[in-house]
Design an enzyme around this catalytic site. Structure first.
Site, PDB file in Angstrom:
ATOM      1  N   HIS A  46      30.601  44.628  50.331  1.00 11.53           N
ATOM      2  CA  HIS A  46      30.626  42.761  50.398  1.00 11.53           C
ATOM      3  C   HIS A  46      31.795  42.350  51.456  1.00 11.53           C
ATOM      4  O   HIS A  46      32.316  43.078  51.233  1.00 11.53           O
ATOM      5  CB  HIS A  46      30.341  41.851  48.962  1.00 11.53           C
ATOM      6  N   GLU A  48      33.933  39.949  51.606  1.00 15.85           N
ATOM      7  CA  GLU A  48      34.976  39.248  51.116  1.00 15.85           C
ATOM      8  C   GLU A  48      35.411  40.450  50.175  1.00 15.85           C
ATOM      9  O   GLU A  48      36.651  40.609  50.579  1.00 15.85           O
ATOM     10  CB  GLU A  48      34.577  38.454  50.242  1.00 15.85           C
ATOM     11  N   CYS A  76      30.969  35.897  45.839  1.00 16.60           N
ATOM     12  CA  CYS A  76      29.972  36.162  44.552  1.00 16.60           C
ATOM     13  C   CYS A  76      31.256  36.574  43.308  1.00 16.60           C
ATOM     14  O   CYS A  76      32.225  36.457  44.192  1.00 16.60           O
ATOM     15  CB  CYS A  76      29.209  37.500  45.023  1.00 16.60           C
ATOM     16  N   CYS A  79      33.165  39.422  44.751  1.00 21.01           N
ATOM     17  CA  CYS A  79      34.600  39.330  45.508  1.00 21.01           C
ATOM     18  C   CYS A  79      35.590  37.852  45.391  1.00 21.01           C
ATOM     19  O   CYS A  79      36.702  38.254  45.008  1.00 21.01           O
ATOM     20  CB  CYS A  79      33.927  38.780  46.583  1.00 21.01           C
TER      21      CYS A  79
HETATM   22  N1  LIG Z   1      28.900  35.823  49.800  1.00 12.47           N
HETATM   23  C1  LIG Z   1      28.564  36.846  50.094  1.00 12.47           C
HETATM   24  N2  LIG Z   1      27.061  37.214  49.407  1.00 12.47           N
HETATM   25  C2  LIG Z   1      27.091  38.884  49.100  1.00 12.47           C
HETATM   26  N3  LIG Z   1      26.363  39.035  48.578  1.00 12.47           N
HETATM   27  C3  LIG Z   1      26.030  39.792  48.979  1.00 12.47           C
HETATM   28  N4  LIG Z   1      26.562  40.924  49.594  1.00 12.47           N
HETATM   29  C4  LIG Z   1      27.383  39.800  49.652  1.00 12.47           C
HETATM   30  C5  LIG Z   1      28.644  38.906  50.855  1.00 12.47           C
HETATM   31  O1  LIG Z   1      28.677  40.367  51.717  1.00 12.47           O
HETATM   32  N5  LIG Z   1      29.344  38.191  50.856  1.00 12.47           N
END
Ligand SMILES: Nc1nc2[nH]cnc2c(=O)[nH]1
Length: 150
Positions: A46, A48, A76, A79
Site C-alpha cells: 500500500h 502509505e 487502512c 498502514c
Molecule cells: N489508503 C490506501 N488504501 C488502500 N487499499 C488498498 N491499497 C491501498 C493503499 O495503497 N492506500
C-alpha cells in the site's frame, strides 16, 4: 492535490489507485509513494506502508513526528499501524475508508476493512492528528477509481 495525482500515476503504472506523500514542518516534500502492491507482488505494498518503510530508513522518529503524511485515501489498519510505529505526527486524507468500501464493494483485490484510522490511533499511546475526509477534494479523488473496481 498532489496525493491524488500520485494515485493516478499508480493506476497508470498498473497498481491500485492510491498515492501519498510526506511533507516536513516547512512544507517541503520529502517522499512521494504510489501503491506498488501489484507490480511488486507485495501484499503490504500500500502507498502509505511503502512510504513509511522508506521514511523510517531515512529519518529519525523525532523528525517524523513533525511531519505530515498526505494520502489520497484513508490509511487502512495496516498502514495506520505503520504510521503509528514510524511516528508520523499528522495524517491528512481525502477519501474515507467508508467511501472506499462503497467504491470497492467486495472486490477480492481490495476487501476494504471497516476500521477508521482514528480508531487504530486511539488504541495507541500517542496523539496523532488526523484530518479528513476532505469533501471538497473527494470527487476528484474518487474519479481516479472510476471503472477500476469492476
Ligand atoms: N489508503 C490506501 N488504501 C488502500 N487499499 C488498498 N491499497 C491501498 C493503499 O495503497 N492506500
Amino acid at each position: 492535490m498532489r496525493a491524488i495525482a500520485i494515485s493516478r500515476c499508480a493506476r497508470e503504472h498498473g497498481n491500485t489507485p492510491f498515492g501519498c506523500l510526506l511533507v516536513d514542518i516547512n512544507g517541503n516534500i520529502l517522499l512521494e509513494q504510489e501503491n506498488i502492491e501489484i507490480t511488486e507482488r507485495d501484499c503490504t505494498g500500500h502507498a502509505e506502508a511503502a512510504l513509511m518503510r522508506k521514511a523510517s530508513q531515512l529519518y529519525s522518529k523525532d523528525f517524523l513526528w513533525q511531519c505530515t503524511l498526505y494520502s489520497s485515501a484513508e490509511p487502512c489498519a495496516m498502514c495506520s499501524g505503520a504510521i503509528y510505529w514510524g511516528n508520523v505526527g499528522r495524517v491528512v486524507y481525502v477519501i474515507s475508508e467508508k467511501r472506499l468500501r462503497q467504491l470497492t464493494g467486495s472486490h477480492p483485490q481490495n476487501p476494504t476493512l471497516d476500521l477508521p484510522c482514528r480508531q487504530v490511533f486511539a488504541s495507541g499511546q500517542k496523539d496523532i492528528i488526523v484530518v479528513g475526509p476532505l469533501p471538497q477534494l473527494e470527487e476528484e479523488a474518487v474519479k481516479v477509481h472510476e471503472g477500476y473496481w469492476k
